[in-house]
Design an enzyme around this catalytic site. Sequence first.
Site, PDB file in Angstrom:
ATOM      1  N   SER A 106       0.859  -1.192   0.000  1.00  0.00           N
ATOM      2  CA  SER A 106       0.000   0.000   0.000  1.00  0.00           C
ATOM      3  C   SER A 106       0.889   1.233   0.000  1.00  0.00           C
ATOM      4  O   SER A 106       2.069   1.160   0.380  1.00  0.00           O
ATOM      5  CB  SER A 106      -0.850  -0.004   1.277  1.00  0.00           C
ATOM      6  OG  SER A 106      -1.495   1.232   1.460  1.00  0.00           O
ATOM      7  N   TYR A 140      -1.978  -0.382  10.880  1.00  0.00           N
ATOM      8  CA  TYR A 140      -2.064  -0.804   9.477  1.00  0.00           C
ATOM      9  C   TYR A 140      -0.787  -0.442   8.718  1.00  0.00           C
ATOM     10  O   TYR A 140      -0.213  -1.267   8.011  1.00  0.00           O
ATOM     11  CB  TYR A 140      -3.280  -0.134   8.820  1.00  0.00           C
ATOM     12  CG  TYR A 140      -3.432  -0.463   7.358  1.00  0.00           C
ATOM     13  CD1 TYR A 140      -3.702  -1.767   6.939  1.00  0.00           C
ATOM     14  CD2 TYR A 140      -3.297   0.521   6.374  1.00  0.00           C
ATOM     15  CE1 TYR A 140      -3.841  -2.073   5.590  1.00  0.00           C
ATOM     16  CE2 TYR A 140      -3.436   0.229   5.031  1.00  0.00           C
ATOM     17  CZ  TYR A 140      -3.712  -1.071   4.639  1.00  0.00           C
ATOM     18  OH  TYR A 140      -3.841  -1.380   3.307  1.00  0.00           O
TER      19      TYR A 140
END
Length: 257
Positions: free
Chosen positions: A137, A150
Site C-alpha cells: 500500500s 495498518y
Amino acid sequence: MINGKIVLITGAASGIGAETAKLLAARGAIPVLTGRNERKLQESAASIKTAHGCYKLDVTDSAEAAAVMAQVVERFGRIDVLLNNAGYGLFEPFAESSIEQFEQMMDTNYMGIVRCTKAVLPIMKRQGGGHIINVASMAGKLSTPKSSGYAATKHAVLGLTNALRPELAPLGITVSAVNPGPIDTPFLHTADPEGSYANKVRGYMLQPKQVAEAIIKVIQRRTAEVDLPLSASIGIRIYGLFPRLADRVASRWLHRK
Ligand code: NAI
C-alpha cells in the site's frame, strides 16, 4: 505472456482480488481464487466462466496454506504466480487500538504473506521459477495519523519484499510489490465504518479495475514495484526526499483519516 498462467490469489472473495481474478480469466490465464469465506468466494468465482480454481484458505493458517498449494499443484501442475492480496485495515488512534488489533492485523497482512510465500517456495523452486506479487500500500511508504497499526503491517510487507527480491532472483523467482492509494472496495467499510476518510479521498480514489490492470502489467513485465496512482507515486518520492518538510507542508493532506 499471461495466457495459460496459473495465478493463485489470496483474499479473492472481494475487491482487488476478485477483480484481478476476473480480468486474468478474460485474458486467458487460470485464476485460482482463495479466501476465508467460502460462500463469498463461490459468489466471486461464479462470474468466471473459463477454467479456474476455488479453495478455502485463511492466510492465518500455515497448514491450510501448505495444503491448498499442494492441491493446486496436483490439479493444475504448477503455480506460476502467487498474488498475496489478503489484508485489512483499521483506522483508529493508537491510544484506542487494542494490542490484539495490532497483533491480528500483523498476523493477516504480514504473517499471511510469510506463510503463503513459505508454502509456495518449494513449488516454485521445483518448477524452476515463478512470480510472487505482494499487495502492500501507499501506507507502506508513508504513515499517516490513525494508521499506526495498518501502516506498520504494510511497511513490514515492503521490508520483506525488498529482502526476498534479490534473495530469490537466482532461483528465477521474481518478487514484486504493488502499492495502491485508496481504492473503492469493501476494505474501506472495515477501515473506516463512518465513511469520513472515504468522503475526503473520493476525488482521487482508484477503482478496483485500475488496480487489477496494474497487477496484470506487473505479471506481464515482471516489474519490481509499482505505486499508483501516478500523483501518489510522485508524492511518495518527494516525501522520501524531504520527509520532515513534507510533514509540515502537507500536514492537512496527511490528516485525512
Ligand atoms: P477487500 O476487503 O475487498 O479485500 C480483502 C480480502 O482479504 C477480503 O476478501 C477479505 O475477506 C480477505 N481476507 C482478510 N483476512 C483474510 C484472511 N485471514 N485470510 C484470507 N483472506 C482474508 O479490500 P481490497 O481493497 O480489495 O484489499 C486487498 C488488499 O489491498 C489488502 O491487502 C489491502 O490492505 C490492500 N489495499 C487496499 C486499499 C484500499 O483503499 N482499498 C489501499 C491500498 C492497499
